[in-house]
Design a protein around this motif. Structure first.
Motif, PDB file in Angstrom:
ATOM      1  N   ARG A 176       0.846  -1.185   0.000  1.00 32.94           N
ATOM      2  CA  ARG A 176       0.000   0.000   0.000  1.00 32.94           C
ATOM      3  C   ARG A 176       0.882   1.235   0.000  1.00 32.94           C
ATOM      4  NH1 ARG A 176      -4.617  -2.296   3.237  1.00 32.94           N
ATOM      5  NH2 ARG A 176      -5.397  -3.760   1.683  1.00 32.94           N
ATOM      6  N   GLY A 177       0.270   2.386  -0.222  1.00 30.79           N
ATOM      7  CA  GLY A 177       1.005   3.646  -0.184  1.00 30.79           C
ATOM      8  C   GLY A 177       0.773   4.422   1.090  1.00 30.79           C
ATOM      9  N   TYR A 178      -0.148   3.928   1.935  1.00 32.26           N
ATOM     10  CA  TYR A 178      -0.465   4.570   3.211  1.00 32.26           C
ATOM     11  C   TYR A 178      -0.484   3.506   4.302  1.00 32.26           C
ATOM     12  CZ  TYR A 178      -2.198   8.498   0.409  1.00 32.26           C
ATOM     13  OH  TYR A 178      -2.313   9.545  -0.467  1.00 32.26           O
ATOM     14  N   TRP A 179       0.026   3.879   5.482  1.00 34.06           N
ATOM     15  CA  TRP A 179       0.048   2.938   6.593  1.00 34.06           C
ATOM     16  C   TRP A 179      -0.414   3.595   7.877  1.00 34.06           C
ATOM     17  CZ3 TRP A 179       3.734   3.224   2.863  1.00 34.06           C
ATOM     18  CH2 TRP A 179       3.833   2.095   2.043  1.00 34.06           C
ATOM     19  N   ARG A 221       4.026   6.881  -1.365  1.00 30.28           N
ATOM     20  CA  ARG A 221       3.402   6.298  -2.550  1.00 30.28           C
ATOM     21  C   ARG A 221       3.975   6.933  -3.815  1.00 30.28           C
ATOM     22  NH1 ARG A 221       0.049   9.729  -5.022  1.00 30.28           N
ATOM     23  NH2 ARG A 221      -0.599  11.531  -3.820  1.00 30.28           N
ATOM     24  N   PRO A 222       3.950   6.180  -4.903  1.00 32.67           N
ATOM     25  CA  PRO A 222       4.450   6.726  -6.164  1.00 32.67           C
ATOM     26  C   PRO A 222       3.656   7.947  -6.612  1.00 32.67           C
ATOM     27  CG  PRO A 222       4.176   4.348  -6.315  1.00 32.67           C
ATOM     28  CD  PRO A 222       3.535   4.784  -5.027  1.00 32.67           C
ATOM     29  N   GLU A 256       5.950  10.201  -3.036  1.00 31.16           N
ATOM     30  CA  GLU A 256       5.575  11.322  -2.179  1.00 31.16           C
ATOM     31  C   GLU A 256       5.520  10.844  -0.739  1.00 31.16           C
ATOM     32  OE1 GLU A 256       2.203  14.791  -1.706  1.00 31.16           O
ATOM     33  OE2 GLU A 256       1.814  13.133  -3.077  1.00 31.16           O
ATOM     34  N   LEU A 257       6.171  11.578   0.133  1.00 32.52           N
ATOM     35  CA  LEU A 257       6.172  11.315   1.568  1.00 32.52           C
ATOM     36  C   LEU A 257       5.143  12.229   2.216  1.00 32.52           C
ATOM     37  CD1 LEU A 257       7.535  10.184   4.207  1.00 32.52           C
ATOM     38  CD2 LEU A 257       9.040  12.189   4.075  1.00 32.52           C
TER      39      LEU A 257
END
Length: 193
Positions: free
Chosen positions: A64-67, A84-85, A95-96
């Motif tokens: 996933r891109g979020y945790w 996430r990309p 992107e952070l």
């Protein structure tokens, strides 16, 4: 899916359908939402229809891109991290981001989680560049970006759907490349005494 990443004080895990109440509480705090939408709470309906589906999306590297961020050792929900990309099918540039409960502010969690994600991105996920954006007036978030190794790239003015206090000062972009990170490598943040 189990734990994605652990630090000395944090566990980052995938979100699940049972996290709605945690997200409603997080996005219901006007201070948390100050630099997102001017402090308006996000409704339960919006969390269920828009927010949670975005947090559940899988990306090309098989994660996933979020945790969800939790305190290690059975501690509570602290908020979330984004890594996430920028382009959905290309994991080279990510992107952070982070959104933490007010009770977690000033305790080094945002820096600790950000450094750990950057390390994992550059060593395990094939990331070449990390980028992060915030409002120019969001000094707390800017400081986390700097402490995580990112440097200011540019000031810009985005198209805000509506004006919120401080948006007249524009936004800032910070970034870190893998080559610069390798030259100035910082270990993950240690807990504060």
């Amino acid at each position: 899916m189990g734990v994605f990443l652990e630090t000395s004080r944090l566990v980052l895990r995938p979100f699940g359908a049972g996290d709605v109440d945690l997200l409603v509480a997080l996005d219901g705090d006007p201070a948390v939402m100050r630099f997102i939408n001017g402090g308006r709470p996000t409704s339960r309906e919006a969390v269920e229809a828009r927010v949670l589906p975005r947090l559940l999306r899988d990306y090309p590297w098989g994660t996933r891109g979020y945790w969800a961020a939790e305190e290690k050792g059975g501690g509570g929900f602290l908020g979330w991290f984004e890594f996430r990309p920028v382009e959905a099918e290309n994991p080279a540039v990510v992107e952070l981001g982070y959104r933490l409960n007010r009770s977690a502010w000033g305790r080094g969690y945002a820096t600790e989680g950000s450094r750990a994600l950057i390390h994992k991105g550059f060593t395990d996920l094939g990331v070449e560049r990390v980028t992060a954006n915030t409002m120019a007036v969001n000094t707390g978030s800017r400081r986390v970006m700097e402490k995580s190794g990112l440097t200011l790239v540019r000031h810009f003015t985005g198209d805000w759907p509506e004006r919120i206090e401080g948006s007249e000062h524009g936004e800032v972009e910070y970034a870190l490349t893998r080559s610069r990170w390798e030259r100035t490598r910082q270990p993950p943040a240690a807990p504060r005494p």
